[in-house]
Design a protein around this motif. Structure first.
Motif, short mmCIF file in Angstrom:
data_model
loop_
_atom_site.label_atom_id
_atom_site.label_comp_id
_atom_site.label_asym_id
_atom_site.label_seq_id
_atom_site.Cartn_x
_atom_site.Cartn_y
_atom_site.Cartn_z
N LEU A 1 3.31 -5.44 2.66
CA LEU A 1 4.54 -4.79 3.12
C LEU A 1 4.33 -3.28 3.09
N LEU A 2 4.57 -2.63 4.21
CA LEU A 2 4.44 -1.17 4.26
C LEU A 2 5.81 -0.53 4.09
N GLY A 3 5.80 0.54 3.29
CA GLY A 3 7.05 1.23 3.01
C GLY A 3 7.64 1.97 4.19
N ASP A 4 6.88 2.13 5.27
CA ASP A 4 7.40 2.88 6.43
C ASP A 4 8.43 2.09 7.23
N ASP A 5 8.50 0.80 6.99
CA ASP A 5 9.46 -0.03 7.73
C ASP A 5 10.42 -0.71 6.77
N ALA B 1 5.90 11.13 -4.44
CA ALA B 1 5.52 10.01 -3.58
C ALA B 1 6.57 9.82 -2.49
N LYS B 2 6.09 9.63 -1.25
CA LYS B 2 7.04 9.44 -0.14
C LYS B 2 7.92 8.22 -0.37
N GLU B 3 7.37 7.23 -1.05
CA GLU B 3 8.10 5.98 -1.31
C GLU B 3 9.26 6.17 -2.27
N MET B 4 9.31 7.35 -2.94
CA MET B 4 10.41 7.61 -3.87
C MET B 4 11.55 8.36 -3.19
N PRO C 1 0.85 -1.19 0.00
CA PRO C 1 0.00 0.00 0.00
C PRO C 1 0.89 1.25 0.00
N ALA C 2 0.64 2.12 -0.95
CA ALA C 2 1.48 3.33 -1.05
C ALA C 2 0.61 4.53 -1.45
N ALA C 3 -0.59 4.58 -0.88
CA ALA C 3 -1.53 5.63 -1.28
C ALA C 3 -1.76 6.65 -0.18
N GLY C 4 -0.97 6.58 0.87
CA GLY C 4 -1.13 7.54 1.98
C GLY C 4 -0.68 8.93 1.54
N LEU C 5 -1.02 9.92 2.35
CA LEU C 5 -0.70 11.30 1.97
C LEU C 5 0.73 11.69 2.32
N GLY C 6 1.35 10.94 3.19
CA GLY C 6 2.74 11.22 3.55
C GLY C 6 2.90 12.58 4.22
N THR C 7 1.97 12.91 5.12
CA THR C 7 1.99 14.27 5.69
C THR C 7 3.22 14.55 6.56
N ARG C 8 3.84 13.49 7.08
CA ARG C 8 5.00 13.74 7.95
C ARG C 8 6.22 14.25 7.16
N PHE C 9 6.16 14.10 5.84
CA PHE C 9 7.31 14.53 5.04
C PHE C 9 7.00 15.74 4.16
N ARG D 1 -5.18 1.99 -8.25
CA ARG D 1 -5.36 3.25 -7.53
C ARG D 1 -6.35 3.11 -6.39
N GLN D 2 -6.02 3.67 -5.26
CA GLN D 2 -7.02 3.86 -4.20
C GLN D 2 -7.54 5.28 -4.42
N SER D 3 -8.83 5.41 -4.73
CA SER D 3 -9.31 6.72 -5.19
C SER D 3 -9.18 7.80 -4.12
N LYS D 4 -9.40 7.42 -2.86
CA LYS D 4 -9.24 8.38 -1.75
C LYS D 4 -8.49 7.68 -0.63
N PRO D 5 -7.65 8.40 0.13
CA PRO D 5 -6.93 7.73 1.23
C PRO D 5 -7.87 7.43 2.40
N ARG D 6 -8.65 6.36 2.26
CA ARG D 6 -9.62 6.01 3.31
C ARG D 6 -9.04 5.07 4.35
N GLY D 7 -7.73 4.95 4.37
CA GLY D 7 -7.11 4.13 5.40
C GLY D 7 -6.42 2.90 4.83
N LEU D 8 -5.53 2.36 5.66
CA LEU D 8 -4.74 1.20 5.23
C LEU D 8 -5.63 0.00 4.90
N GLY D 9 -6.69 -0.20 5.71
CA GLY D 9 -7.59 -1.32 5.47
C GLY D 9 -8.23 -1.22 4.09
P1 UTP Z 1 0.56 6.09 7.39
O1 UTP Z 1 -0.35 6.06 8.54
O2 UTP Z 1 2.03 6.08 7.65
O3 UTP Z 1 0.19 7.36 6.53
O4 UTP Z 1 0.16 4.90 6.43
P2 UTP Z 1 1.00 8.05 5.37
O5 UTP Z 1 0.05 8.90 4.61
O6 UTP Z 1 1.77 7.08 4.56
O7 UTP Z 1 2.07 8.94 6.11
P3 UTP Z 1 1.92 10.15 7.13
O8 UTP Z 1 1.67 9.52 8.47
O9 UTP Z 1 0.79 11.03 6.69
O10 UTP Z 1 3.24 10.83 7.02
C1 UTP Z 1 0.69 3.60 6.59
C2 UTP Z 1 0.76 2.93 5.24
O11 UTP Z 1 -0.53 2.78 4.69
C3 UTP Z 1 -0.62 3.37 3.41
C4 UTP Z 1 0.50 4.39 3.37
O12 UTP Z 1 0.91 4.62 2.04
C5 UTP Z 1 1.57 3.72 4.22
O13 UTP Z 1 2.29 2.79 3.47
N1 UTP Z 1 -1.95 3.99 3.27
C6 UTP Z 1 -2.49 4.70 4.30
C7 UTP Z 1 -2.65 3.81 2.10
O14 UTP Z 1 -2.17 3.16 1.14
N2 UTP Z 1 -3.90 4.36 1.99
C8 UTP Z 1 -4.46 5.07 3.00
O15 UTP Z 1 -5.60 5.52 2.83
C9 UTP Z 1 -3.73 5.24 4.17
#
Ligand code: UTP
Length: 290
Positions: free
Chosen positions: A128-132, A26-29, A10-18, A102-110
């Motif tokens: 596998l999550l890219g954060d680890d 993309a944070k993964e890049m 999963p790599a569709a998060g917003l990556g707000t910490r960066f 594509r995940q159309s909206k970041p509705r969460g990891l689930g």
């Molecule tokens: P995080 O909670 O770390 O969120 O998501 P994030 O957006 O990646 O980063 P921050 O916290 O805003 O900086 C954990 C994992 O779940 C994925 C993220 O890409 C990350 O790999 N994720 C999260 C999704 O794919 N979709 C979502 O809607 C939320």
């Protein structure tokens, strides 16, 4: 028992910490020295015998697809200049069975994992999550597969964290130790305060899941933060099938946080043949003035 051959990243998060770095990128890049973090993750999956990888991406993630695609112009230029090592490096990333959705909206990891339902079908798979990033003699994904071969059930990776950090993680309530580094789990708790945390064993970004997780995800209501939490679905799955936790004792790099990212960059920079010696000298020099 079906073999584990598929992975979902999963790599569709917003990556707000960066932010602001992740406003358009993309944070993964983001690279650790010279390699995008997602490439380390893909390499770990492949080292464990994973054949097909689905990347769930969102907006601003085109660079991930381009990174794993061929780049004929660049390849021709490298070849013409006789830079064969670099050519090999560039070509290596294209020879992988990668799929994108594509995940159309970041509705969460689930919800991100749910996008993989058709890709996964009725096979066990790893997430596998890219954060680890992890490192051990046996790659963590392989360790999970080895445990799965013994139980045939879902198994998550956990690590011991300082007690005050439990609110940053999903934490397990272990029922009993059933094998080397393997726990049967009573309950999964999302981000508990240290006073309520049932243990210090925190879930990190590697999950081996049976396909029944999709039914649970479809029935999971938005939890903390209005997002569909994978941990909630795993907790429901645990009521139907056993879910195990495998304690990872190797090295984990928390590259989802700024400090973890910097520490990892320094460690890998010190090991890198092109930068190691100079970086070491530099750190020694500035450390004197700190
Ligand atoms: P995080 O909670 O770390 O969120 O998501 P994030 O957006 O990646 O980063 P921050 O916290 O805003 O900086 C954990 C994992 O779940 C994925 C993220 O890409 C990350 O790999 N994720 C999260 C999704 O794919 N979709 C979502 O809607 C939320």
């Amino acid at each position: 028992m079906k073999p584990v051959k598929k992975a979902v990243i999963p790599a569709a998060g917003l990556g707000t910490r960066f932010l602001p770095a992740t406003k358009a990128l993309a944070k993964e890049m983001l690279p650790i020295v010279d390699k995008p973090t997602i490439q380390f993750i893909v390499e770990e999956a492949r080292a464990a015998g994973i054949e097909d990888i689905l990347i769930v991406d969102g907006k601003s993630k085109r660079s991930i697809e381009d990174h794993f695609d061929s780049n004929p112009e660049l390849e021709m230029a490298l070849e013409a200049d006789g830079k064969m090592e670099k050519l090999k490096m560039v070509q290596e990333t294209t020879d992988i069975n990668l799929y994108f959705i594509r995940q159309s909206k970041p509705r969460g990891l689930g919800d991100a994992v749910l996008q993989a339902k058709a890709f996964v079908g009725d096979e066990p798979f790893v997430v596998l999550l890219g954060d680890d990033m992890t490192r051990d003699n046996v790659p963590l994904t392989q360790q999970l597969i080895d445990q799965y071969k013994k139980t045939g059930e879902s198994t998550l990776a956990v690590v011991k964290v300082p007690h005050n950090d439990t609110q940053k993680y999903g934490v397990i309530d272990p029922m009993e130790k059933v094998g080397e580094d393997l726990y049967q789990v009573q309950q999964f708790v999302e981000k508990p305060n240290p006073e309520n945390a049932p243990s210090d064993l925190a879930i990190i970004g590697r999950y081996l899941l049976t396909p029944e997780i999709f039914e649970e995800l479809e029935n999971t209501k938005p939890g903390k933060g209005g997002e569909i939490q994978l941990t909630d679905a795993i907790d429901s799955l645990n009521k139907r099938q056993h879910v195990y936790a495998h304690e990872f004792k190797g090295r984990r790099y928390d590259i989802g946080s700024k400090i973890g990212f910097l520490e990892t960059s320094i460690e890998f920079g010190l090991e890198h043949p092109e930068t190691g010696a100079e970086l070491k000298a530099y750190i020694k020099k500035i450390a004197k003035d700190l």
